[in-house]
Design a protein around this motif. Structure first.
Motif, short mmCIF file in Angstrom:
data_model
loop_
_atom_site.label_atom_id
_atom_site.label_comp_id
_atom_site.label_asym_id
_atom_site.label_seq_id
_atom_site.Cartn_x
_atom_site.Cartn_y
_atom_site.Cartn_z
N TYR A 244 0.83 -1.20 0.00
CA TYR A 244 0.00 0.00 0.00
C TYR A 244 0.87 1.25 0.00
CZ TYR A 244 -3.30 3.60 1.34
OH TYR A 244 -4.04 4.76 1.36
N GLU A 245 1.90 1.26 0.83
CA GLU A 245 2.76 2.44 0.92
C GLU A 245 3.47 2.72 -0.40
OE1 GLU A 245 2.62 0.00 3.08
OE2 GLU A 245 1.74 1.02 4.82
N GLU A 246 3.98 1.67 -1.05
CA GLU A 246 4.67 1.85 -2.33
C GLU A 246 3.72 2.38 -3.40
OE1 GLU A 246 7.95 -1.79 -1.83
OE2 GLU A 246 6.01 -2.14 -2.82
N LEU A 247 2.53 1.79 -3.45
CA LEU A 247 1.57 2.20 -4.48
C LEU A 247 1.06 3.61 -4.21
CD1 LEU A 247 0.15 1.26 -7.04
CD2 LEU A 247 -1.68 0.31 -5.60
N ALA A 248 0.83 3.93 -2.93
CA ALA A 248 0.35 5.27 -2.59
C ALA A 248 1.37 6.34 -2.93
CB ALA A 248 0.01 5.32 -1.10
N ALA A 249 2.65 5.99 -2.88
CA ALA A 249 3.69 6.97 -3.18
C ALA A 249 3.72 7.33 -4.66
CB ALA A 249 5.06 6.42 -2.76
N PRO A 252 -1.48 7.46 -5.76
CA PRO A 252 -2.35 7.46 -4.58
C PRO A 252 -3.80 7.10 -4.86
CG PRO A 252 -1.66 9.70 -5.17
CD PRO A 252 -0.82 8.77 -5.97
N GLU A 253 -4.35 7.55 -5.97
CA GLU A 253 -5.75 7.22 -6.28
C GLU A 253 -5.91 5.73 -6.53
OE1 GLU A 253 -7.95 11.01 -8.21
OE2 GLU A 253 -6.49 10.02 -9.51
N ALA A 255 -3.99 3.39 -5.29
CA ALA A 255 -3.82 2.72 -4.00
C ALA A 255 -5.13 2.73 -3.22
CB ALA A 255 -2.71 3.39 -3.20
N GLU A 256 -5.83 3.86 -3.23
CA GLU A 256 -7.10 3.96 -2.51
C GLU A 256 -8.17 3.08 -3.14
OE1 GLU A 256 -8.33 7.97 -2.03
OE2 GLU A 256 -6.48 8.61 -1.05
N ASP A 259 -7.35 -0.49 -2.35
CA ASP A 259 -7.60 -0.68 -0.93
C ASP A 259 -9.08 -0.92 -0.66
OD1 ASP A 259 -6.60 -0.26 2.00
OD2 ASP A 259 -8.29 1.11 1.82
N ARG A 316 -4.38 -0.36 3.60
CA ARG A 316 -3.91 0.64 4.56
C ARG A 316 -3.96 0.11 5.99
NH1 ARG A 316 -6.45 6.76 5.26
NH2 ARG A 316 -4.85 7.55 6.70
#
Length: 332
Positions: A244-249, A252-253, A255-256, A259, A316
């Motif tokens: 999640y952290e890698e994808l959000a970096a 971000p959309e 990753a959400e 998620d 997350r």
């Protein structure tokens, strides 16, 4: 068609809204039927005991026929929901899935694959039908809504994955959102099917899904629509395996959106556990292998834990306690 359902309304208002939605679905069925009649699904061979029992068939359909059969499922579901004692929260989730299915299948939303919709046929409870016949029909109707959601979710996830493979994250996002609507509807549809007295289920329904009533015990493993969904999810995570952290970096959309879909998938597993407990308590599953856990609830709980462990780093709020425990078992 379904956007106006007010789940917080008083019972009379809620029933009126459901009847209006059912009437709108009926009008759409009539309009689609005028273009070409429904396919006689039960004239086709069943590919599994489950298909035969739940009156589901597979076949090649035109876009119009696929839309018609999908809307027929929605129409039957809405008519039954007028009487089914479903909670407001589940009603909202199931109605959202129905609305999305109608949009996808009629071409009002992009990305639908109408040829993959199952053919279904189920008896509609008569106006003065006995409660027992209503409950038996509801068991089939709710499961057919679940099948429709499975197929539509599998298509939406596959669409999103295809867009991601081609580097089009913007196109993938709405299809991931559509898939999430369907997956949130999975447990709502199953709860709809299960809004029958547990005593009636045990006495009149459960034994019909096991030998000698059927050749082999019915199991979720026989549901091809759900297997298609699970395969689509596996493919999606092969394309976006990042934490999640890698994808959000980097996105971000995305990753959400991923998620939300994975969280809905875990919750579906969790609610299957509690639903099984409410229906069969600590009894064994009718399809359980001799070497399996002691009862249906334990087996479903293990499935939930495996899924939560797999998704722990991808969401997350991952269940890292379970992930660590599963990893420890694998290395012990």
């Amino acid at each position: 068609m379904l956007a106006g359902l007010a789940t917080h309304a008083r019972p009379v208002e809620r029933t009126l809204a459901l009847r209006q939605a059912a009437a709108a679905a009926g009008e759409l069925v009539a309009a689609l039927s005028a273009l070409a009649p429904a396919v006689a699904g039960e004239g086709l061979p069943a590919e599994s005991t489950s298909q035969s029992f739940f009156r589901v068939r597979e076949g090649e359909l035109s876009d119009q026929q696929a839309a018609l059969h999908g809307v027929l499922v929605v129409h039957r579901g809405l008519e039954d929901l007028c009487e089914a004692p479903l909670s407001g929260a589940d009603l909202a989730l199931e109605a959202a899935g129905m609305r999305q299915a109608v949009l996808d299948l009629t071409g009002a939303a992009p990305g639908a694959d109408p040829g993959s919709v199952p053919l279904v046929a189920a008896p509609e409870p008569a106006a003065r039908a006995s409660m027992e016949s209503v409950w038996s029909a509801r068991w089939l109707i709710g499961h057919q809504v679940h099948v429709l959601f499975n197929i539509c979710a599998a298509v939406a996830v596959a669409d999103a994955t295809r867009h991601l493979r081609h580097g089009d994250g913007d196109a993938a996002l709405p299809r991931l959102a559509d898939a999430t609507v369907y997956v949130r509807g999975f447990p709502a549809a199953m709860t709809h099917a299960s809004t029958v007295p547990a005593d009636y289920y045990m006495a009149a329904i459960r034994h019909t899904m096991a030998p000698p009533s059927v050749d082999v015990p019915l199991s979720g493993r026989q549901h091809r629509g759900y297997k298609l969904f699970r395969a689509a999810m596996k493919d999606l995570l092969s394309v976006v395996p990042d934490s999640y952290e890698e994808l959000a970096a980097r996105a971000p959309e995305l990753a959400e959106a991923r998620d939300a879909l994975l969280e809905a998938d875990i919750v579906d597993g969790e609610r299957h556990v509690t639903l099984a407990y409410s229906m069969v308590h600590l009894r064994r599953s009718i399809a359980q292998k001799p070497e399996g856990p002691d009862n249906a609830v334990a087996e479903l709980r293990l499935m939930r834990h495996r899924r939560a462990a797999q998704y722990a780093s991808l969401i997350r709020f991952g269940d890292h306690y379970i992930a660590d425990a599963v990893a420890g078992l694998r290395h012990s």
